[in-house]
Scaffold this active site. Structure first.
Site, mmCIF file in Angstrom:
data_model
loop_
_atom_site.group_PDB
_atom_site.id
_atom_site.type_symbol
_atom_site.label_atom_id
_atom_site.label_comp_id
_atom_site.label_asym_id
_atom_site.label_seq_id
_atom_site.Cartn_x
_atom_site.Cartn_y
_atom_site.Cartn_z
ATOM 1 N N LYS A 12 0.763 -1.210 -0.050
ATOM 2 C CA LYS A 12 0.091 0.011 0.157
ATOM 3 C C LYS A 12 0.857 1.266 -0.003
ATOM 4 O O LYS A 12 2.034 1.232 0.356
ATOM 5 C CB LYS A 12 -1.114 -0.007 1.115
ATOM 6 C CG LYS A 12 -0.365 0.079 2.458
ATOM 7 C CD LYS A 12 -0.102 1.394 3.104
ATOM 8 C CE LYS A 12 0.718 1.198 4.699
ATOM 9 N NZ LYS A 12 1.497 2.524 4.730
ATOM 10 N N VAL A 98 10.987 -4.667 2.225
ATOM 11 C CA VAL A 98 10.933 -4.910 3.897
ATOM 12 C C VAL A 98 11.354 -3.638 4.676
ATOM 13 O O VAL A 98 12.045 -2.979 4.290
ATOM 14 C CB VAL A 98 11.907 -6.192 4.110
ATOM 15 C CG1 VAL A 98 11.996 -6.258 5.387
ATOM 16 C CG2 VAL A 98 11.528 -7.263 3.204
ATOM 17 N N ALA A 99 10.465 -3.539 5.585
ATOM 18 C CA ALA A 99 10.742 -2.339 6.797
ATOM 19 C C ALA A 99 10.837 -0.975 6.016
ATOM 20 O O ALA A 99 11.200 0.020 5.992
ATOM 21 C CB ALA A 99 11.729 -2.501 7.487
ATOM 22 N N GLY A 100 9.506 -0.787 4.910
ATOM 23 C CA GLY A 100 9.813 0.273 4.021
ATOM 24 C C GLY A 100 8.572 1.302 3.942
ATOM 25 O O GLY A 100 8.417 2.256 3.329
ATOM 26 N N ALA A 103 3.676 -1.577 4.247
ATOM 27 C CA ALA A 103 3.006 -2.510 4.791
ATOM 28 C C ALA A 103 3.058 -3.889 4.428
ATOM 29 O O ALA A 103 2.144 -4.883 4.317
ATOM 30 C CB ALA A 103 1.257 -2.251 4.492
ATOM 31 N N GLY A 104 4.469 -4.280 4.251
ATOM 32 C CA GLY A 104 4.870 -5.539 3.834
ATOM 33 C C GLY A 104 4.556 -6.653 5.075
ATOM 34 O O GLY A 104 4.006 -7.727 4.600
ATOM 35 N N GLY A 105 4.863 -6.282 6.190
ATOM 36 C CA GLY A 105 4.460 -7.230 7.225
ATOM 37 C C GLY A 105 3.001 -7.367 7.473
ATOM 38 O O GLY A 105 2.459 -8.471 7.649
ATOM 39 N N ALA A 107 0.860 -7.237 5.115
ATOM 40 C CA ALA A 107 0.494 -7.973 4.040
ATOM 41 C C ALA A 107 0.572 -9.426 4.313
ATOM 42 O O ALA A 107 -0.263 -10.392 3.943
ATOM 43 C CB ALA A 107 0.992 -7.613 2.972
ATOM 44 N N ASP A 139 -2.460 -1.733 9.931
ATOM 45 C CA ASP A 139 -2.605 -1.594 8.577
ATOM 46 C C ASP A 139 -3.059 -2.871 8.052
ATOM 47 O O ASP A 139 -3.239 -3.157 6.880
ATOM 48 C CB ASP A 139 -1.442 -1.178 8.046
ATOM 49 C CG ASP A 139 -0.794 -0.057 8.080
ATOM 50 O OD1 ASP A 139 -1.576 1.016 8.322
ATOM 51 O OD2 ASP A 139 0.542 0.229 7.823
HETATM 52 O O1 C5P Z 1 -0.623 -0.899 14.535
HETATM 53 P P1 C5P Z 1 0.627 -1.527 14.412
HETATM 54 O O2 C5P Z 1 1.360 -2.706 15.018
HETATM 55 O O3 C5P Z 1 0.992 -1.472 12.935
HETATM 56 O O4 C5P Z 1 1.651 -0.019 14.876
HETATM 57 C C1 C5P Z 1 2.945 -0.113 15.129
HETATM 58 C C2 C5P Z 1 3.545 0.927 15.728
HETATM 59 O O5 C5P Z 1 3.227 2.391 15.136
HETATM 60 C C3 C5P Z 1 2.477 1.200 17.125
HETATM 61 O O6 C5P Z 1 3.171 0.605 18.106
HETATM 62 C C4 C5P Z 1 2.725 2.816 17.169
HETATM 63 O O7 C5P Z 1 3.891 3.034 17.893
HETATM 64 C C5 C5P Z 1 2.654 3.296 16.023
HETATM 65 N N1 C5P Z 1 1.317 3.716 15.450
HETATM 66 C C6 C5P Z 1 0.595 4.682 16.032
HETATM 67 N N2 C5P Z 1 -0.505 5.033 15.640
HETATM 68 C C7 C5P Z 1 -1.266 4.484 14.873
HETATM 69 C C8 C5P Z 1 -0.779 3.187 13.985
HETATM 70 C C9 C5P Z 1 0.604 3.179 14.593
HETATM 71 O O8 C5P Z 1 1.191 5.451 16.975
HETATM 72 N N3 C5P Z 1 -2.444 4.882 14.368
#
Ligand code: C5P
Length: 300
Positions: A12, A98-100, A103-105, A107, A139
């Site tokens: 994405k 990866v880590a980009g 949203a690879g993880g 996905a 995501d």
């Molecule tokens: O939800 P996800 O695990 O992908 O989020 C990773 C990190 O990104 C969260 O631990 C948080 O630090 C940050 N995040 C946030 N607010 C969001 C989505 C993610 O602060 N709406």
């Protein structure tokens, strides 16, 4: 049921990422306009003696193969709901950087969920699958549905959006990664009084009508200053893409991948060649959007 199931899941890009102040749970309220792009990971699931994850493709060495991998967690969550032991081998073929910030993880989490559901014949409803996705990460629900959607809450509450055309993108993959929590922390430091996030009506209209120039004029990412602050050389990548004729240049999500919107396929290839030649990124990939969400390739 079949012995092995493969699911394809798109990357994405966020064409608008409006970020509010940190909430009491540490997350941020978002107005997050997701657009699925045609770069894919494939998750293949096979019955096995125990839960195991393997990974191949660019950047595979940076992908965790333990229970922190979202694909493993997805298998465990679905198995727990249905009282099934999660004895599967999950193999991830990476096509998404990866880590980009693409949203690879996420996905891989959505892909594993759909693949295990097909392998085990659990036939979870769309709502159940979306629930599990939201538990896996902000995501992940979008990786399941694809297309285009407005994500609110922490990004997990989705409202599908109409897209009236094809958009042509170039993605510049950076040397190195950025931690999403670190980028949000830097956002908090740089933006002490963030207003409540709101989707841009002009941007939604640009998507609806498939108007590339209007989308380029309205695309924004509130995390971009934070990503640039932590990874200053991304400014050189953005400048190289703009100089080569990109209509918009922005950091993808929390970065460090940068996204370039171009007028057409020919322009996308020109921008990709210029980015590669500029030496400001590791590699450049061309892709179009929208793309379909998680899709079973081999029927269960
Ligand atoms: O939800 P996800 O695990 O992908 O989020 C990773 C990190 O990104 C969260 O631990 C948080 O630090 C940050 N995040 C946030 N607010 C969001 C989505 C993610 O602060 N709406």
């Amino acid at each position: 049921m079949s012995a092995t199931v493969t699911v394809r899941v798109p990357a994405k890009v966020n064409v608008q990422l409006a970020v509010g102040a940190a909430r009491s749970d540490g997350f941020h309220d978002l107005a997050n306009v997701f657009l699925a792009v045609g770069l894919y990971d494939e998750v293949t699931v096979t019955a096995a003696d125990e839960l195991r994850v393997t990974c191949e493709g660019p950047g595979a060495d940076q992908v965790p193969l333990d229970r922190t991998n979202l694909a493993a967690r997805a298998a465990e969550l679905l198995a727990a709901r249905y009282g099934i032991p999660p004895r599967v081998h999950l193999h991830i073929a990476k096509g998404i950087p990866v880590a980009g910030g693409m949203a690879g993880g996420s996905a891989d989490g959505a892909g594993a969920l759909v693949a295990c559901d097909a392998l085990w014949g659990t036939q979870a409803s769309r709502e159940e699958l979306l629930d599990i996705c939201a538990e896996l990460g902000s995501d992940v629900p979008f990786s399941l549905v694809g297309g285009a959607a407005l994500g609110t809450g922490r990004g997990e509450k989705l409202q599908p959006l109409e897209v009236g055309g094809t958009f042509h993108w170039v993605f510049a993959v950076a040397d190195g990664g950025l931690s999403t929590p670190a980028v949000y922390r830097e956002f908090d430091r740089l933006t002490p009084d963030a207003p409540a996030p709101e989707a841009s009506p002009a941007l939604l209209e640009a998507l609806r009508t498939g108007d590339t120039e209007a989308l380029a004029a309205t695309a924004t990412n509130d995390l971009q200053p934070a990503a640039l602050s932590l990874f200053p050389s991304l400014a050189d990548t953005l400048a190289a893409g703009t100089a080569a004729g990109a209509l918009a240049a922005l950091v993808s999500g929390s970065g460090p991948t940068t996204a370039f919107l171009t007028a057409d396929a020919a322009s996308a290839h020109k921008v990709a060649d210029a980015l590669t030649a500029s030496g400001t990124c590791r590699t450049a990939r061309v892709a179009t959007s929208p793309a379909r969400g998680a899709q079973v390739l081999t029927p269960g």
